[in-house]
Design a protein around this motif. Structure first.
Motif, short mmCIF file in Angstrom:
data_model
loop_
_atom_site.label_atom_id
_atom_site.label_comp_id
_atom_site.label_asym_id
_atom_site.label_seq_id
_atom_site.Cartn_x
_atom_site.Cartn_y
_atom_site.Cartn_z
N TYR A 1 43.29 50.80 21.46
CA TYR A 1 44.10 52.02 21.52
C TYR A 1 44.83 52.11 22.85
CZ TYR A 1 40.28 53.09 18.27
OH TYR A 1 39.35 53.03 17.26
N TYR B 1 39.04 47.28 17.15
CA TYR B 1 39.97 48.39 17.34
C TYR B 1 40.38 48.52 18.79
CZ TYR B 1 37.81 49.75 12.88
OH TYR B 1 37.33 49.77 11.60
N PHE C 1 36.74 52.70 27.64
CA PHE C 1 38.03 52.84 28.29
C PHE C 1 38.15 51.94 29.52
CE2 PHE C 1 40.11 56.48 26.31
CZ PHE C 1 39.08 56.99 25.54
N ASN D 1 32.77 56.30 16.08
CA ASN D 1 33.69 55.44 16.80
C ASN D 1 33.49 55.64 18.30
OD1 ASN D 1 35.87 54.31 18.06
ND2 ASN D 1 37.38 55.14 16.65
N ILE D 2 32.71 54.79 18.93
CA ILE D 2 32.48 54.89 20.37
C ILE D 2 33.55 54.09 21.07
CG2 ILE D 2 30.89 54.40 22.25
CD1 ILE D 2 28.62 54.58 20.16
N GLN D 3 34.34 54.74 21.88
CA GLN D 3 35.45 54.08 22.55
C GLN D 3 35.10 53.78 24.01
OE1 GLN D 3 39.29 55.78 21.81
NE2 GLN D 3 38.94 55.93 19.61
#
Lengths: 113, 115
Positions: free
Chosen positions: B33, B31, B106, B102-104
């Motif tokens: 973003y 994933y 950045f 869901n660990i995003q």
């Protein structure tokens, strides 16, 4: 559109004080995360909570997830200047896609020496 | 580990110009973003991708385009820059972990000014 309300928006305190930041919604989360962002950097994950009533501790930071999974709080004990930053909560909505997060507007914390 | 890398870090555009913000990750995450962050407004999702060849609109997609030809790269395209696109842009990536949260992760952001 689901909303996450964070309060307060700004917080300026002296070193050694305690503080609490809140994250609220009218919808139910499947999970909620807290991130901290320092100037010029991207957000970094602090904690994830997934179970209603869950409490997690990270040194002087205590995170709580509401029993109904609609709200969360972050409590900092004896704040230090190194805690200064933007604190963001982010939720994945129950019944929605777990891979998409909705972020609150953030709480900008300043801890003065 | 490099994690999520964004380039450039800063850019000034004139109204009507085009540019591509680059994002690459080396964590083999499915994933990816793109967010924009405006003062006091938190992070708004522009586009996201659940895997190579699959993209979808987020909350604020107008004026932007994306592509995902590989797992590693997720560029964001601005075709006709407008002052309203002045913002800080963050790319993030994630994978589903065993607790379905869901660990995003950045990148450091791209600061864009459109004048």
């Amino acid at each position: 559109t689901q909303l996450l309300e964070q309060s307060p928006q700004f917080l300026s305190i002296q070193e050694g004080e305690n503080l609490t930041v809140y994250c609220n919604s009218s919808s139910v989360f499947s999970s909620l995360q807290w991130y901290r962002q320092e100037p010029g950097e991207g957000p970094v994950l602090l904690v994830t909570v997934v179970t209603g009533g869950e409490v997690k501790k990270l040194k002087r930071l205590t995170f709580q997830f509401g029993d109904a999974r609609k709200d969360s709080s972050l409590h900092i004990t004896a704040a230090q200047p190194g805690d200064t930053g933007l604190y963001l909560c982010a939720g994945a909505w129950s019944g929605g896609s777990n891979y998409k997060l909705t972020f609150g507007k953030g709480t900008l914390l300043t801890v003065n020496p | 580990n490099a994690g999520v890398t964004q380039t450039p870090k800063f850019r000034i555009l004139k109204i009507g110009q085009s540019m591509t913000l680059q994002c690459t990750q080396d964590m083999n995450h499915n994933y990816m973003y793109w967010y924009r962050q405006d003062p006091g407004m938190g992070l708004k999702l522009i586009y996201y991708s659940v895997g190579a060849g699959i993209t979808d609109k987020g909350e604020v997609p107008n004026g932007y385009n994306v592509s995902r030809s590989t797992t590693e790269d997720f560029p964001l395209r601005l075709e006709l820059a407008a002052p309203s696109q002045t913002s800080v842009y963050f790319c993030a990536s994630s994978r589903r972990d065993r607790v379905t949260s869901n660990i995003q992760y950045f990148g450091a952001g791209t600061r864009l000014s459109v004048l």
